[in-house]
Scaffold this active site. Structure first.
Site, PDB file in Angstrom:
ATOM      1  N   ASP A 121       0.813  -1.215   0.000  1.00 28.15           N
ATOM      2  CA  ASP A 121       0.000   0.000   0.000  1.00 28.15           C
ATOM      3  C   ASP A 121       0.849   1.268   0.000  1.00 28.15           C
ATOM      4  OD1 ASP A 121      -2.111  -1.704   0.032  1.00 28.15           O
ATOM      5  OD2 ASP A 121      -2.928  -1.080   1.958  1.00 28.15           O
ATOM      6  N   ARG A 170       1.350   6.744  17.100  1.00 26.05           N
ATOM      7  CA  ARG A 170       1.156   7.720  16.022  1.00 26.05           C
ATOM      8  C   ARG A 170       1.800   9.082  16.284  1.00 26.05           C
ATOM      9  NH1 ARG A 170       1.040   3.314  13.669  1.00 26.05           N
ATOM     10  NH2 ARG A 170      -0.908   2.546  12.795  1.00 26.05           N
ATOM     11  N   ASP A 199      -6.522   6.544  12.677  1.00 23.41           N
ATOM     12  CA  ASP A 199      -5.123   6.915  12.476  1.00 23.41           C
ATOM     13  C   ASP A 199      -4.950   8.184  11.658  1.00 23.41           C
ATOM     14  OD1 ASP A 199      -3.947   5.024  14.052  1.00 23.41           O
ATOM     15  OD2 ASP A 199      -3.567   3.603  12.444  1.00 23.41           O
ATOM     16  N   SER A 221      -6.155  -7.356   8.834  1.00 20.39           N
ATOM     17  CA  SER A 221      -5.135  -6.311   8.816  1.00 20.39           C
ATOM     18  C   SER A 221      -4.414  -6.282  10.161  1.00 20.39           C
ATOM     19  CB  SER A 221      -5.780  -4.956   8.544  1.00 20.39           C
ATOM     20  OG  SER A 221      -4.840  -3.914   8.660  1.00 20.39           O
TER      21      SER A 221
END
Length: 407
Positions: free
Chosen positions: A16, A98, A127, A181
């Site tokens: 990705d 993050r 996110d 995922s």
């Protein structure tokens, strides 16, 4: 937004973000700088360098950094001083990673004189909010590009077609649908989507990657001791460890004993509910140990106030407000509370369970002299309790009398 000339991309080396790298070059005609963070996800990251070079990124524009110590020291440990759990259960393993990634993206943008940063988060999740709130908090002038909100590559088929058209290598296992995922770092592993989307169905055994099934864990309990200084764990069984070493060691212990599994349906900040399978073996041990040492070193009023504030603190981190003034204000209060949270906790690890079985400290507020069922040698006069109760009962008696009077 005017087209950026140079973009710093949060790059995993996977399909990705490799597609995003090429898409940025094509869509904006810009130069791309890649940033890959080692947060303890357990993967070899050098292939990301080779992949970026293969896609035409200049060697001086490829950054792979080991941030494990900074991650645990400056983000995980401060959060654990608060005993933070989102919705009472989730130890915030993805959320807390993050802000550090965003911090380095913004710093690298300044170093490379780049005018934008980019990430691979989708438009459905949390996110995207976390990356962007952190970036704007650190540089209000920065541009943030979120390709998943802009491009028309809306299906796995379209992504693969784009990859093939632009000579982006595709692993054989990527040609089919991934079963779920995964996001991982030193604190946890998070699994979502596909086979996990129906919350009525149990997660398949193969979803779990860091922990053995508790039923298959050792039949003999294991006892460990964690030493704390001012709210942070500093030694395991008497051996001093750095923050990242500590979490790594506790992950191994917790994983072996099947500790730290969580099947959670949570309320995302963007409004929808999602189901995730989380494995946080070392973090689960740390939470129990920290509460264990706080139980004898933290005053009741301070402890209860911390517990009242914790849901708000956890929500701020979950929603992406790590760099907000309110989170920093709460952190100052939390850190103040930890001045005497120093000592050692003994824990029992057994078949998915971690339990405090002993705790001691030179800073302890526990007084055996006061709580003993034996002769307390005058340390506590039980007659004092009568006045204490009468004063506290006064308003209740007045309320009861009023209620009788007006019936």
């Amino acid at each position: 937004m005017s087209a950026p000339k140079k973009v710093v991309l949060a790059y995993s080396g996977g399909l990705d973000t490799s597609i995003i790298l090429k898409w940025l070059e094509i869509e904006y005609g810009c130069e791309v700088v890649t940033f890959t963070a080692d947060l303890g996800q357990g993967e070899e990251l050098e292939p990301a360098r080779k992949k970026a070079e293969l896609l035409g990124v200049k060697p001086e524009n490829i950054h792979i950094e080991d941030l494990r110590e900074e991650f645990v020291r400056d983000f995980v440990f401060p959060m654990f001083r608060a005993n933070a759990q989102y919705e009472g259960l989730y130890l915030l393993g993805t959320s807390i990673a993050r802000p550090l990634i965003s911090k380095r993206l913004v710093e690298l943008a300044a170093e490379h004189d780049a005018d934008a940063v980019a990430h691979g988060a989708t438009g459905k999740g949390n996110d995207q909010v976390r990356f962007e709130l952190a970036a704007y908090a650190l540089n209000p002038e920065i541009k943030v590009i979120a390709p998943w909100r802009e491009w028309d590559l809306s299906s796995r088929t379209r992504l693969l077609e784009f990859a093939e058209a632009h000579q982006i290598p595709i692993a054989k296992d990527k040609r089919g649908e991934a079963p779920f995922s995964v996001d991982a770092n030193l604190l946890h592993t998070s699994s979502e989507g596909k086979v996990l989307e129906d919350p009525a169905q149990p997660a398949p055994d193969y979803v779990y990657q860091r922990t053995v099934n508790p039923e298959d864990a050792p039949d003999t309990p294991e006892f460990i001791e964690i030493t704390y200084e001012k709210g942070d764990p500093v030694a395991l069984d008497g051996n001093p460890l750095t923050p990242a070493e500590m979490l790594t060691a506790l992950n191994e212990l917790g994983g072996k004993h099947g500790i730290g599994r969580l099947d959670l349906v949570e309320g995302r900040f963007v409004g929808m509910k999602s189901r995730g399978i989380y494995e946080t073996p070392g973090g689960t041990i740390m939470l129990e140990a920290h509460r264990g040492i706080e139980s004898i070193t933290l005053d009741r009023g301070a402890a209860h106030l911390k517990d009242e504030l914790m849901p708000k603190y956890a929500e701020l981190i979950y929603n992406g407000f790590w760099f907000s003034p309110e989170r920093e204000m709460l952190q100052a209060l939390i850190d103040k509370s930890q001045e005497h949270v120093t000592g050692t906790v003994r824990l029992k690890l057994y078949k998915g369970m971690v339990q405090t079985v002993g705790r001691w400290s030179d800073h302890s507020l526990y007084s055996e002299e006061h709580v003993t069922f034996e002769d307390d040698a005058g340390a506590y006069d039980q007659k004092d309790a009568a006045g204490f109760i009468k004063i506290n009962a006064l308003r209740l008696k007045l309320l009861a009398a009023r209620d009788r009077r007006v019936k």
